[in-house]
Design a protein around this motif. Sequence first.
Motif, short mmCIF file in Angstrom:
data_model
loop_
_atom_site.label_atom_id
_atom_site.label_comp_id
_atom_site.label_asym_id
_atom_site.label_seq_id
_atom_site.Cartn_x
_atom_site.Cartn_y
_atom_site.Cartn_z
N TYR A 131 0.98 -1.22 -0.08
CA TYR A 131 0.00 -0.06 -0.13
C TYR A 131 1.09 1.41 -0.09
O TYR A 131 1.92 1.14 0.47
CB TYR A 131 -0.72 0.13 1.22
CG TYR A 131 -1.97 -1.15 1.23
CD1 TYR A 131 -3.20 -0.60 1.07
CD2 TYR A 131 -1.81 -2.18 1.72
CE1 TYR A 131 -4.27 -1.67 0.63
CE2 TYR A 131 -2.74 -3.21 1.93
CZ TYR A 131 -4.16 -2.82 1.30
OH TYR A 131 -5.05 -3.88 1.36
N PHE B 182 -8.60 6.24 -4.83
CA PHE B 182 -7.93 5.67 -3.53
C PHE B 182 -8.93 4.41 -3.03
O PHE B 182 -10.10 4.39 -3.53
CB PHE B 182 -7.73 6.40 -2.39
CG PHE B 182 -8.88 6.93 -1.58
CD1 PHE B 182 -9.16 6.41 -0.44
CD2 PHE B 182 -9.76 7.91 -2.14
CE1 PHE B 182 -10.45 6.72 0.17
CE2 PHE B 182 -10.83 8.28 -1.52
CZ PHE B 182 -11.24 7.85 -0.31
N ALA B 183 -8.11 3.39 -2.70
CA ALA B 183 -8.94 2.20 -2.55
C ALA B 183 -9.01 1.96 -1.13
O ALA B 183 -10.16 1.10 -0.64
CB ALA B 183 -7.98 0.97 -2.93
N HIS B 184 -8.56 2.62 -0.01
CA HIS B 184 -8.73 2.19 1.31
C HIS B 184 -8.90 3.51 2.10
O HIS B 184 -8.04 4.26 1.99
CB HIS B 184 -7.69 1.30 1.98
CG HIS B 184 -8.10 0.32 2.80
ND1 HIS B 184 -8.48 -1.10 2.53
CD2 HIS B 184 -8.46 0.39 4.25
CE1 HIS B 184 -8.86 -1.72 3.75
NE2 HIS B 184 -8.96 -0.84 4.52
N CYS C 200 -8.94 0.79 -8.35
CA CYS C 200 -9.56 1.02 -7.26
C CYS C 200 -11.12 0.59 -7.25
O CYS C 200 -11.77 0.75 -8.36
CB CYS C 200 -9.69 2.45 -6.75
SG CYS C 200 -7.88 3.10 -6.65
N PRO D 57 -14.31 2.98 -1.60
CA PRO D 57 -13.24 2.60 -0.93
C PRO D 57 -13.43 1.70 0.39
O PRO D 57 -14.74 1.82 1.03
CB PRO D 57 -12.55 3.89 -0.36
CG PRO D 57 -13.74 4.91 -0.33
CD PRO D 57 -14.41 4.47 -1.66
N VAL E 2 -3.85 3.82 -1.79
CA VAL E 2 -3.75 2.83 -2.90
C VAL E 2 -3.04 1.63 -2.58
O VAL E 2 -2.12 1.62 -1.86
CB VAL E 2 -3.65 3.60 -4.20
CG1 VAL E 2 -4.32 5.03 -4.35
CG2 VAL E 2 -2.01 3.99 -3.81
N GLN E 3 -3.51 0.60 -3.33
CA GLN E 3 -2.89 -0.74 -3.27
C GLN E 3 -2.02 -0.63 -4.52
O GLN E 3 -2.33 -0.38 -5.68
CB GLN E 3 -3.89 -1.97 -3.23
CG GLN E 3 -3.02 -3.11 -3.11
CD GLN E 3 -4.04 -4.37 -2.48
OE1 GLN E 3 -5.18 -4.39 -2.47
NE2 GLN E 3 -3.44 -5.25 -2.18
#
Length: 299
Positions: free
Chosen positions: A179, A222-224, A283, A287, A271-272
Amino acid sequence: MNSHAATRLVFVHAHPDDETLATGVALAMHALAGHEVTVLTATLGDEGEVIPPQLRYLDVEHTDRLGPYRRTELAAATAQLGVRSLVLGDPDPAPSGQCGARYRDSGMVGTSANGRSGALCTVDTADVLADLVATLDALDPDILVTYDHSGGYGHPDHIRVHQLTVAAAARLRRVPSLYAAVVPQSWAQERRAWVRQQVRGDFTLLGQDEPYPPSVVADDAFAHLIVGTPEALARRDAALRAHRTQVEVHDGFYALSNKIATALPDREAYVQLHPGTGQVLPCPPEPVTGLLRGQEDVS
């Protein structure tokens, strides 16, 4: 997060205080969840500017003892966060607070420190990478966290740490989830608006039309999302205060030696990345909210 949550995380940073400024909420939240969290710092920030007048004798223009001093600040900050601290290249057991580090701070872009012997950016990449891989293999993380490709704001050491961490992740015996910390555009705008409304005194207040760091991304990029609890935010603030040579902490905001007032965030975005290439993985439409997740946590 499900019942198979990853328990070992390593956050790889360039200098003391980066861990708290960029990822302090995540560090505190994972520590409070009982996870095994390690901060791995590549240099001791020898080239940093010193804020307290009584400590300016430590800087590179005087005694050049800032790095060892910042080692003690790092130890205090990570203790406040409730996580383990390691410095890349240290023997086991780690040296005392009076010692420097294997790799030296390379300084800001365009400074003479960039080419100094032993600086992180001048040491052979293969040597540093081998050191990093050996250290990470011993820690065996489920999750690895570092900067985005820009290093957050373009510091040479931050960019180098990103590149090294991405490369190392693919070489580990067990490849972790990788990440990088980012900041959504609307958050950055909200924080500047808050600062302009709330902060008074001898500080620089940036306007919305002034450039943002390259780690500021679109709101859907963004993913998380990690939202800090009051206890986690209190740990983060206490950790930031431990870095007193570099950071002034005030009510709701902080400032570095440049006196730019910056709001203390209550949430962080990630982000991953693909281990080995550093490519940002797609993404999700929304999120994921909660703690960072390892490979076994994704159903």
